[in-house]
Design an enzyme around this catalytic site. Structure first.
Site, PDB file in Angstrom:
ATOM      1  N   ASP A 256      46.403  40.408  34.422  1.00  0.00           N
ATOM      2  CA  ASP A 256      45.452  41.408  33.558  1.00  0.00           C
ATOM      3  C   ASP A 256      46.389  41.842  32.426  1.00  0.00           C
ATOM      4  OD1 ASP A 256      43.884  40.972  35.614  1.00  0.00           O
ATOM      5  OD2 ASP A 256      44.536  42.796  36.899  1.00  0.00           O
TER       6      ASP A 256
ATOM      7  N   LYS B  80      45.133  38.378  28.829  1.00  0.00           N
ATOM      8  CA  LYS B  80      45.148  36.913  28.254  1.00  0.00           C
ATOM      9  C   LYS B  80      43.662  36.393  27.764  1.00  0.00           C
ATOM     10  CE  LYS B  80      46.156  35.952  32.653  1.00  0.00           C
ATOM     11  NZ  LYS B  80      46.389  37.414  33.036  1.00  0.00           N
TER      12      LYS B  80
ATOM     13  N   GLY C  12      40.250  37.354  36.406  1.00  0.00           N
ATOM     14  CA  GLY C  12      39.032  38.014  35.574  1.00  0.00           C
ATOM     15  C   GLY C  12      39.455  38.186  34.375  1.00  0.00           C
ATOM     16  N   HIS C  13      38.957  37.454  33.518  1.00  0.00           N
ATOM     17  CA  HIS C  13      39.436  37.522  32.111  1.00  0.00           C
ATOM     18  C   HIS C  13      38.177  38.035  31.353  1.00  0.00           C
ATOM     19  CE1 HIS C  13      42.590  34.089  32.993  1.00  0.00           C
ATOM     20  NE2 HIS C  13      42.879  35.052  33.668  1.00  0.00           N
TER      21      HIS C  13
ATOM     22  N   GLN D  39      46.523  34.899  36.158  1.00  0.00           N
ATOM     23  CA  GLN D  39      47.548  35.496  36.862  1.00  0.00           C
ATOM     24  C   GLN D  39      48.742  35.908  36.103  1.00  0.00           C
ATOM     25  OE1 GLN D  39      46.174  32.508  38.888  1.00  0.00           O
ATOM     26  NE2 GLN D  39      44.446  34.443  38.865  1.00  0.00           N
TER      27      GLN D  39
ATOM     28  N   THR E 218      50.439  35.032  44.080  1.00  0.00           N
ATOM     29  CA  THR E 218      49.465  34.239  44.343  1.00  0.00           C
ATOM     30  C   THR E 218      50.103  32.854  45.044  1.00  0.00           C
ATOM     31  OG1 THR E 218      47.250  33.310  43.511  1.00  0.00           O
ATOM     32  CG2 THR E 218      49.420  33.270  41.963  1.00  0.00           C
TER      33      THR E 218
ATOM     34  N   VAL F  33      38.216  41.964  38.746  1.00  0.00           N
ATOM     35  CA  VAL F  33      37.393  41.216  39.765  1.00  0.00           C
ATOM     36  C   VAL F  33      37.094  42.015  41.061  1.00  0.00           C
ATOM     37  CG1 VAL F  33      37.659  39.238  41.650  1.00  0.00           C
ATOM     38  CG2 VAL F  33      38.674  38.841  39.221  1.00  0.00           C
TER      39      VAL F  33
ATOM     40  N   ARG G 240      39.321  47.518  42.089  1.00  0.00           N
ATOM     41  CA  ARG G 240      40.515  48.129  42.701  1.00  0.00           C
ATOM     42  C   ARG G 240      41.317  48.903  41.477  1.00  0.00           C
ATOM     43  NH1 ARG G 240      44.129  44.143  46.153  1.00  0.00           N
ATOM     44  NH2 ARG G 240      43.366  42.670  44.464  1.00  0.00           N
TER      45      ARG G 240
ATOM     46  N   VAL H  60      45.262  46.229  19.479  1.00  0.00           N
ATOM     47  CA  VAL H  60      45.056  47.612  19.492  1.00  0.00           C
ATOM     48  C   VAL H  60      43.814  48.231  20.057  1.00  0.00           C
ATOM     49  CG1 VAL H  60      46.899  48.064  17.733  1.00  0.00           C
ATOM     50  CG2 VAL H  60      44.447  47.686  17.181  1.00  0.00           C
TER      51      VAL H  60
HETATM   52  P1  GDP Z   1      43.476  39.075  31.658  1.00  0.00           P
HETATM   53  O1  GDP Z   1      43.155  39.062  33.336  1.00  0.00           O
HETATM   54  O2  GDP Z   1      44.891  39.040  31.319  1.00  0.00           O
HETATM   55  O3  GDP Z   1      42.521  38.263  30.893  1.00  0.00           O
HETATM   56  O4  GDP Z   1      43.109  40.775  31.448  1.00  0.00           O
HETATM   57  P2  GDP Z   1      41.949  41.575  32.026  1.00  0.00           P
HETATM   58  O5  GDP Z   1      40.712  41.027  31.265  1.00  0.00           O
HETATM   59  O6  GDP Z   1      41.684  41.473  33.532  1.00  0.00           O
HETATM   60  O7  GDP Z   1      42.224  42.996  31.569  1.00  0.00           O
HETATM   61  C1  GDP Z   1      42.598  43.364  30.535  1.00  0.00           C
HETATM   62  C2  GDP Z   1      41.613  44.583  30.137  1.00  0.00           C
HETATM   63  O8  GDP Z   1      42.222  45.050  28.976  1.00  0.00           O
HETATM   64  C3  GDP Z   1      40.266  44.181  29.825  1.00  0.00           C
HETATM   65  O9  GDP Z   1      39.263  45.182  30.343  1.00  0.00           O
HETATM   66  C4  GDP Z   1      40.210  43.939  28.256  1.00  0.00           C
HETATM   67  O10 GDP Z   1      38.855  44.164  27.578  1.00  0.00           O
HETATM   68  C5  GDP Z   1      41.162  45.168  27.796  1.00  0.00           C
HETATM   69  N1  GDP Z   1      41.932  45.089  26.627  1.00  0.00           N
HETATM   70  C6  GDP Z   1      42.586  43.893  26.156  1.00  0.00           C
HETATM   71  N2  GDP Z   1      43.170  43.955  24.877  1.00  0.00           N
HETATM   72  C7  GDP Z   1      43.273  45.425  24.849  1.00  0.00           C
HETATM   73  C8  GDP Z   1      43.823  46.395  23.943  1.00  0.00           C
HETATM   74  O11 GDP Z   1      44.732  45.868  23.120  1.00  0.00           O
HETATM   75  N3  GDP Z   1      43.502  47.643  23.946  1.00  0.00           N
HETATM   76  C9  GDP Z   1      42.598  48.099  25.022  1.00  0.00           C
HETATM   77  N4  GDP Z   1      42.482  49.443  25.065  1.00  0.00           N
HETATM   78  N5  GDP Z   1      42.036  47.246  25.962  1.00  0.00           N
HETATM   79  C10 GDP Z   1      42.350  45.956  25.822  1.00  0.00           C
HETATM   80  P1  IMO Z   2      44.020  37.531  36.084  1.00  0.00           P
HETATM   81  O1  IMO Z   2      43.915  35.799  35.553  1.00  0.00           O
HETATM   82  C1  IMO Z   2      46.030  40.368  38.572  1.00  0.00           C
HETATM   83  C2  IMO Z   2      46.739  39.383  42.700  1.00  0.00           C
HETATM   84  C3  IMO Z   2      46.229  39.799  43.859  1.00  0.00           C
HETATM   85  C4  IMO Z   2      47.407  39.921  45.130  1.00  0.00           C
HETATM   86  C5  IMO Z   2      47.848  38.586  44.510  1.00  0.00           C
HETATM   87  C6  IMO Z   2      47.436  37.603  45.698  1.00  0.00           C
HETATM   88  O2  IMO Z   2      42.978  38.328  35.919  1.00  0.00           O
HETATM   89  O3  IMO Z   2      45.446  38.069  35.314  1.00  0.00           O
HETATM   90  P2  IMO Z   2      45.476  35.976  45.464  1.00  0.00           P
HETATM   91  O4  IMO Z   2      43.880  36.431  45.870  1.00  0.00           O
HETATM   92  O5  IMO Z   2      45.651  35.294  44.485  1.00  0.00           O
HETATM   93  O6  IMO Z   2      45.729  35.477  46.809  1.00  0.00           O
HETATM   94  O7  IMO Z   2      45.879  37.383  45.518  1.00  0.00           O
HETATM   95  O8  IMO Z   2      47.765  38.384  43.352  1.00  0.00           O
HETATM   96  N1  IMO Z   2      46.062  38.663  41.921  1.00  0.00           N
HETATM   97  C7  IMO Z   2      45.843  39.167  40.319  1.00  0.00           C
HETATM   98  N2  IMO Z   2      46.270  40.358  39.950  1.00  0.00           N
HETATM   99  N3  IMO Z   2      45.241  39.500  37.830  1.00  0.00           N
HETATM  100  C8  IMO Z   2      44.858  38.365  38.317  1.00  0.00           C
HETATM  101  O9  IMO Z   2      44.446  37.366  37.687  1.00  0.00           O
HETATM  102  C9  IMO Z   2      45.250  38.197  39.696  1.00  0.00           C
HETATM  103  N4  IMO Z   2      45.034  37.137  40.726  1.00  0.00           N
HETATM  104  C10 IMO Z   2      45.727  37.458  41.737  1.00  0.00           C
HETATM  105  O10 IMO Z   2      45.891  41.282  43.411  1.00  0.00           O
HETATM  106  O11 IMO Z   2      48.336  41.081  44.810  1.00  0.00           O
HETATM  107 MG    MG Z   3      42.440  39.743  34.865  1.00  0.00          MG
END
Ligand code: GDP
Ligand code: IMO
Ligand code: MG
Length: 436
Positions: A13, A16, A40-41, A225, A240, A301, A304, A415
């Site tokens: 998270d 990416k 969840g991207h 991840q 994971t 996803v 939580r 930012v």
């Molecule tokens: P990923 O799994 O690495 O793709 O990241 P996620 O999408 O799960 O979580 C990143 C969250 O931060 C998302 O809600 C994005 O929209 C948000 N986000 C990404 N870059 C920035 C940033 O520079 N600032 C803020 N405030 N939010 C951001």
């Molecule tokens: P992205 O790509 C954050 C965490 C789960 C748990 C552990 C194992 O969005 O960054 P799993 O379901 O893979 O067996 O769970 O890994 N986890 C993540 N945490 N971002 C993710 O993906 C994750 N994918 C798995 O919360 O702790």
């Molecule tokens: Mg994510």
């Protein structure tokens, strides 16, 4: 430079999705190489917000080919639902530029069942806090050599036999956990219409990518991840089940490691973790609440609340080492606005003395504690900054401090969640945009 890996440098998270989307403006192909719908991207484009789970984050760039590599575990239902959701939103030509490795493993109903039952029956100290998407059991099947691969969707009779054998090996586990064992026939019946949708997209994606690299096309390898969740390099067993690190990109995409030119690590300006396991810089005070509220730190996803804490530089140095990170993308710097002082973990005190390397196998043990340095905060909002000089001095100092501490340049500062809210210092597909 023609192929670039984007890898999470923390516990996932890191943002990416946003960074892949930004650089993909210059890419021809985007490949997911590991994980499955546990990812969840988030993509925020104009007024639209989209969270992709299996689809590569290049999917909203209409020219880009998108590949699900064979290192992934693919839930056929989730894949078809994601495609349909995009179509409902008016996006066109999705299947036409989507290629699914015929060697990717399938997540089937019994994987989700086992994942869920295990998590709910495990004693508190042993539960991993998985996403309950069947990831662990699907990878278990793969290494146990009882997995079902996407290519098997081509022949439903053969598929049925493979599923029957797999169910047989899961039988004792499911029964012990009190679950009801599905029949292969019922699963194949559910899979048939999904197979009809997926089979036309099945491809030898290793060959496709090899020819893309040979033609000097620009390939983005999208990690899921993060380093500290990697099966080998993470905080085992709270990890994971896939190779999330950059090395996993070669295996998971089916290209040689020497075909990868650049590795970019993504890190937040602070740290988060969702699920169980050690998190030494975790905060349970007002600063932690600030990071969660302002950063909207809730799982994309599972919904939580994410655990929040200060940036861990030994962990970031570790990520730079095990991935070979050439440059960092620093995200969510805007979220730190308003904090009086910002702490950064610079070392660890351990029973054997102070160490600057991450004592990864000791994390969570008694006597292993982070050592912090305090940096000055800032009050100004950062969202409008487009070059580093538009950031307040204290925010610029934070970026410099991080670069020096991990001896790795920052390629990009984010930012805000939107495309425009980005300071690009270096684009691996194009070159240096601004001298930092
Ligand atoms: P990923 O799994 O690495 O793709 O990241 P996620 O999408 O799960 O979580 C990143 C969250 O931060 C998302 O809600 C994005 O929209 C948000 N986000 C990404 N870059 C920035 C940033 O520079 N600032 C803020 N405030 N939010 C951001
Ligand atoms: P992205 O790509 C954050 C965490 C789960 C748990 C552990 C194992 O969005 O960054 P799993 O379901 O893979 O067996 O769970 O890994 N986890 C993540 N945490 N971002 C993710 O993906 C994750 N994918 C798995 O919360 O702790
Ligand atoms: Mg994510």
């Amino acid at each position: 430079m023609s192929s670039v890996v984007i890898v999470g440098a923390q516990w996932g998270d890191e943002g990416k999705g946003k960074i892949v989307d930004i650089y993909t403006e210059f890419a021809d192909v985007v490949v997911r190489y590991a994980g499955g719908p546990n990812a969840g991207h988030t993509l925020v484009i104009g007024d639209e917000k989209l969270v992709v789970r299996l689809l590569p984050s290049g999917i909203l760039r209409p020219r880009t080919q998108c590949v699900l590599g064979q290192g992934m575990v693919v839930d056929p239902r989730v894949l078809v639902d994601e495609i349909d959701e995009l179509k409902r939103r008016g996006h066109k030509a999705i299947e036409e530029r989507l290629f699914v490795s015929d060697r990717a493993h399938l997540i089937l109903a019994y994987h989700i069942q086992v994942d869920t039952l295990r998590e709910s029956s495990a004693p508190k100290e042993r539960a991993i806090g998985t996403t309950k998407k069947g990831i662990g059991p699907a990878y278990e099947d793969k290494v146990r050599r009882t997995g079902v691969r996407a290519g098997e969707l081509r022949d439903l009779k053969q598929l049925s036999l493979r599923i029957e054998a797999a169910i047989e090996s899961w039988l004792p586990t499911i029964e012990k956990l009190g679950g009801v064992v599905p029949t292969a026939a019922s699963l194949v019946e559910e899979l048939a219409p999904l197979a009809a949708r997926i089979v036309p997209m099945l491809t030898d994606t290793s060959r496709l990518l090899d020819s893309a690299v040979r033609q000097k096309k620009r390939v983005m390898l999208e990690g899921a991840q993060g380093t500290l969740l990697d099966i080998d390099h993470g905080t085992y067993p709270f990890v994971t089940s896939s190779s999330a690190v950059a090395g996993g990109a070669a295996i998971g995409a089916g290209i040689g490691p020497n075909r990868i030119d650049t590795v970019i690590g993504i890190t937040k300006a602070y740290a988060t973790r969702v699920g169980a396991g050690p998190f030494p810089t975790e905060l349970e005070d007002a600063s932690g609440a600030h990071l969660r509220d302002v950063g909207v730190e809730f799982g994309s996803v599972t919904g939580r609340p994410r655990r929040t804490g200060w940036l861990d530089l030994p962990a970031l140095r570790y990520a730079c080492r095990v991935n070979g990170i050439d440059g960092l993308a620093l995200t969510k710097l805007d979220v730190l606005t308003g904090l009086g002082t910002i702490k950064v973990c610079v070392a660890y005190d351990t029973p054997a003395g102070r160490v600057h390397d991450l004592p990864i196998d000791l994390l969570g043990r008694a006597g292993v504690t982070p050592v912090y340095e305090e940096l000055e905060g800032w009050k100004e909002p950062l969202e409008a900054a487009r070059v580093l000089d538009q950031l307040p001095g204290a925010a610029r100092a934070y970026v410099r401090f991080l670069e020096d501490a991990v001896e790795t340049p920052v390629y990009l500062v984010s930012v805000g969640p939107r495309r425009a809210e980005t300071i690009v210092l270096h684009n691996p597909f194009v070159g240096r945009a601004e001298t930092p």
